[in-house]
Write a protein that holds these residues in place. Structure first.
Motif, PDB file in Angstrom:
ATOM      1  N   ALA A  42     -15.361   4.851  -9.797  1.00  0.00           N
ATOM      2  CA  ALA A  42     -16.280   4.355  -9.861  1.00  0.00           C
ATOM      3  C   ALA A  42     -17.650   4.807 -10.379  1.00  0.00           C
ATOM      4  O   ALA A  42     -18.407   4.235 -10.658  1.00  0.00           O
ATOM      5  CB  ALA A  42     -16.159   2.804  -9.323  1.00  0.00           C
ATOM      6  N   GLU A  43     -17.676   6.189  -9.292  1.00  0.00           N
ATOM      7  CA  GLU A  43     -18.471   6.870  -9.199  1.00  0.00           C
ATOM      8  C   GLU A  43     -18.777   8.079  -9.871  1.00  0.00           C
ATOM      9  O   GLU A  43     -19.910   7.713 -10.575  1.00  0.00           O
ATOM     10  CB  GLU A  43     -18.609   7.385  -7.741  1.00  0.00           C
ATOM     11  CG  GLU A  43     -19.502   8.100  -7.096  1.00  0.00           C
ATOM     12  CD  GLU A  43     -19.264   8.992  -5.799  1.00  0.00           C
ATOM     13  OE1 GLU A  43     -19.921  10.463  -5.796  1.00  0.00           O
ATOM     14  OE2 GLU A  43     -18.210   8.791  -5.464  1.00  0.00           O
ATOM     15  N   THR A  44     -17.671   8.183 -10.561  1.00  0.00           N
ATOM     16  CA  THR A  44     -18.112   9.289 -12.068  1.00  0.00           C
ATOM     17  C   THR A  44     -18.071   8.650 -13.419  1.00  0.00           C
ATOM     18  O   THR A  44     -18.571   9.204 -14.458  1.00  0.00           O
ATOM     19  CB  THR A  44     -17.231  10.719 -11.553  1.00  0.00           C
ATOM     20  OG1 THR A  44     -15.774  10.507 -12.101  1.00  0.00           O
ATOM     21  CG2 THR A  44     -17.400  10.770 -10.053  1.00  0.00           C
ATOM     22  N   GLY A  45     -16.970   7.591 -13.711  1.00  0.00           N
ATOM     23  CA  GLY A  45     -17.258   7.202 -14.781  1.00  0.00           C
ATOM     24  C   GLY A  45     -15.768   7.987 -15.295  1.00  0.00           C
ATOM     25  O   GLY A  45     -15.220   7.349 -16.569  1.00  0.00           O
ATOM     26  N   PHE A  46     -15.050   9.031 -14.474  1.00  0.00           N
ATOM     27  CA  PHE A  46     -13.913   9.770 -15.085  1.00  0.00           C
ATOM     28  C   PHE A  46     -12.764   8.546 -15.422  1.00  0.00           C
ATOM     29  O   PHE A  46     -12.666   8.233 -14.678  1.00  0.00           O
ATOM     30  CB  PHE A  46     -14.043  11.326 -14.281  1.00  0.00           C
ATOM     31  CG  PHE A  46     -12.418  11.696 -14.976  1.00  0.00           C
ATOM     32  CD1 PHE A  46     -12.687  12.343 -15.729  1.00  0.00           C
ATOM     33  CD2 PHE A  46     -11.209  11.625 -14.514  1.00  0.00           C
ATOM     34  CE1 PHE A  46     -12.804  13.882 -16.476  1.00  0.00           C
ATOM     35  CE2 PHE A  46     -10.715  12.661 -15.726  1.00  0.00           C
ATOM     36  CZ  PHE A  46     -10.661  13.563 -16.234  1.00  0.00           C
ATOM     37  N   THR A  47     -12.242   8.524 -16.193  1.00  0.00           N
ATOM     38  CA  THR A  47     -11.034   7.723 -16.877  1.00  0.00           C
ATOM     39  C   THR A  47      -9.829   8.730 -17.323  1.00  0.00           C
ATOM     40  O   THR A  47     -10.682   9.777 -18.232  1.00  0.00           O
ATOM     41  CB  THR A  47     -11.226   6.596 -17.920  1.00  0.00           C
ATOM     42  OG1 THR A  47     -12.412   6.210 -17.528  1.00  0.00           O
ATOM     43  CG2 THR A  47     -10.320   5.850 -18.506  1.00  0.00           C
ATOM     44  N   GLY A  48      -9.005   8.634 -16.739  1.00  0.00           N
ATOM     45  CA  GLY A  48      -7.622   9.229 -17.310  1.00  0.00           C
ATOM     46  C   GLY A  48      -6.509   8.560 -16.824  1.00  0.00           C
ATOM     47  O   GLY A  48      -6.377   7.507 -15.961  1.00  0.00           O
ATOM     48  N   ALA A  49      -5.257   8.844 -17.142  1.00  0.00           N
ATOM     49  CA  ALA A  49      -4.294   9.141 -16.835  1.00  0.00           C
ATOM     50  C   ALA A  49      -3.962   9.834 -15.818  1.00  0.00           C
ATOM     51  O   ALA A  49      -4.142  10.595 -15.369  1.00  0.00           O
ATOM     52  CB  ALA A  49      -3.454   8.805 -17.620  1.00  0.00           C
ATOM     53  N   VAL A  50      -2.777   8.893 -14.327  1.00  0.00           N
ATOM     54  CA  VAL A  50      -2.284   9.621 -13.205  1.00  0.00           C
ATOM     55  C   VAL A  50      -1.942  10.656 -13.440  1.00  0.00           C
ATOM     56  O   VAL A  50      -0.759  10.737 -14.540  1.00  0.00           O
ATOM     57  CB  VAL A  50      -1.698   8.259 -12.555  1.00  0.00           C
ATOM     58  CG1 VAL A  50      -1.054   9.391 -11.431  1.00  0.00           C
ATOM     59  CG2 VAL A  50      -2.593   7.959 -11.853  1.00  0.00           C
ATOM     60  N   VAL A  51      -1.741  11.680 -13.229  1.00  0.00           N
ATOM     61  CA  VAL A  51      -0.868  13.117 -13.544  1.00  0.00           C
ATOM     62  C   VAL A  51       0.073  13.753 -12.266  1.00  0.00           C
ATOM     63  O   VAL A  51       0.834  13.786 -12.129  1.00  0.00           O
ATOM     64  CB  VAL A  51      -1.970  14.393 -13.662  1.00  0.00           C
ATOM     65  CG1 VAL A  51      -0.014  15.671 -13.861  1.00  0.00           C
ATOM     66  CG2 VAL A  51      -2.419  14.070 -14.617  1.00  0.00           C
ATOM     67  N   ARG A  52      -0.483  13.176 -11.422  1.00  0.00           N
ATOM     68  CA  ARG A  52       0.468  13.381  -9.590  1.00  0.00           C
ATOM     69  C   ARG A  52      -0.815  13.156  -8.559  1.00  0.00           C
ATOM     70  O   ARG A  52      -1.934  13.327  -8.359  1.00  0.00           O
ATOM     71  CB  ARG A  52       0.476  14.953  -9.783  1.00  0.00           C
ATOM     72  CG  ARG A  52      -0.117  16.222  -9.795  1.00  0.00           C
ATOM     73  CD  ARG A  52       0.113  17.269  -9.450  1.00  0.00           C
ATOM     74  NE  ARG A  52      -0.901  18.560  -9.960  1.00  0.00           N
ATOM     75  CZ  ARG A  52      -1.240  18.573 -10.782  1.00  0.00           C
ATOM     76  NH1 ARG A  52      -0.949  17.951 -12.317  1.00  0.00           N
ATOM     77  NH2 ARG A  52      -2.943  19.703 -10.528  1.00  0.00           N
ATOM     78  N   VAL A  53       0.163  12.750  -7.357  1.00  0.00           N
ATOM     79  CA  VAL A  53      -0.386  12.638  -6.159  1.00  0.00           C
ATOM     80  C   VAL A  53      -0.192  14.148  -5.462  1.00  0.00           C
ATOM     81  O   VAL A  53       1.049  14.347  -5.564  1.00  0.00           O
ATOM     82  CB  VAL A  53      -0.271  11.304  -5.925  1.00  0.00           C
ATOM     83  CG1 VAL A  53      -0.721  11.541  -4.335  1.00  0.00           C
ATOM     84  CG2 VAL A  53      -0.173  10.352  -6.479  1.00  0.00           C
TER      85      VAL A  53
END
Length: 290
Positions: A42-53
């Motif tokens: 929400a802060e940066t707007g970066f959107t992507g798929a979860v790769v790992r935790v």
């Protein structure tokens, strides 16, 4: 008239403290950070798929990767959006934290994402077999990007068709052409179309094969190479005849292609000369503004 004439009348209304003017907001749902889930910070707007935790710097972070494999790490917890709604990311089950699912094209698979509304931009291919092959390998990626593939039915009138399409910054056009080699008729047609419409909004790419069938690795059919078909013989009919398959009717050709297409499992079954061109076209039409 006096209010006292109406029993029960309260000129000042009910007790203002009897109802909370600041109702408690609905709790933000907790969503496991499953690999492949599409998330927006929400802060940066970066959107992507979860790769790992993983653990990093004394805290737990979720690593996101966009379509171009660019990765960024964010602290696990609140501050994310999924499908346009705020969520609180939490640890997924241990067994789901590192597995990287892939689509048939080799991209990271995305779970839980709805297809994007179709862009005005398009990819054109020469015929049905090209479209079916691209759908089988890149279909999931194309739906995620909102890219529609349409059949051109030959390139002889490409310049005119492209001009009618009127490509522009919000309406890019990518075209995949068979047998696009230096000095060929197809190369001259492609150059003419790009001069007329502008290379910034129209991209014509191609593979060297006479027909897209040959972009399937011959080993998938137990061959060392595709049959050499004499000039003047229809490439599909000549190929089927050389393979000893029925080739008398259009239905025979259709069945032969289905047999070939059925051997394609992923991008690994296709020649690099086709793979690179399709990936470039997808990037071209999806990079423009919607």
């Amino acid at each position: 008239m006096s209010p006292s004439q109406y029993p029960g009348f309260d000129r000042y209304g009910t007790d203002v403290l009897s109802a909370d003017p600041h109702p408690v907001a609905a709790p933000v749902p907790k969503v496991p950070a499953q690999v492949g889930l599409v998330v927006e910070d929400a802060e940066t707007g970066f959107t992507g798929a979860v790769v790992r935790v993983e653990k990093s710097g004394g805290m737990v972070v979720v690593v996101l990767a966009d379509r171009h494999e660019k990765e960024r790490a964010f602290r696990l917890g609140p501050g994310f959006w999924v499908d346009g709604k705020p969520v609180h990311l939490v640890l997924p089950p241990a067994s789901a934290r590192t597995t990287r699912a892939r689509t048939a094209s080799g991209s990271r698979a995305v779970t839980g994402a709805r297809a994007r509304v179709a862009r005005a931009s398009r990819i054109w291919v020469e015929g049905r077999h090209d479209a079916e092959l691209i759908e089988k390998v890149w279909g999931e990626d194309l739906r995620l990007e909102g890219v529609v593939v349409e059949m051109l039915d030959g390139v002889d009138h490409l310049a005119r068709a492209a001009a009618d399409f009127a490509p522009g910054p919000h309406r890019r056009l990518g075209v995949l052409v068979d047998h696009l080699v230096p000095g060929s008729k197809e190369s001259r047609i492609a150059a003419e179309a790009m001069r007329a419409c502008g290379a910034q909004n129209l991209l014509v790419l191609g593979h060297p094969y006479v027909d897209v069938w040959q972009a399937v690795k011959p080993a998938r059919l137990g061959l060392t190479q595709w049959p050499s078909v004499p000039r003047g013989v229809d490439i599909k009919v000549g190929t089927l005849t050389a393979l000893g398959w029925p080739a008398e009717t259009q239905a025979d050709v259709a069945r032969g292609w289905k047999r070939i297409l059925g051997r394609v499992r992923s991008y690994q079954d296709l020649e690099p000369a086709l793979l690179g061109r399709v990936e470039e076209l997808v990037d071209f039409v999806s990079a423009g503004p919607q």
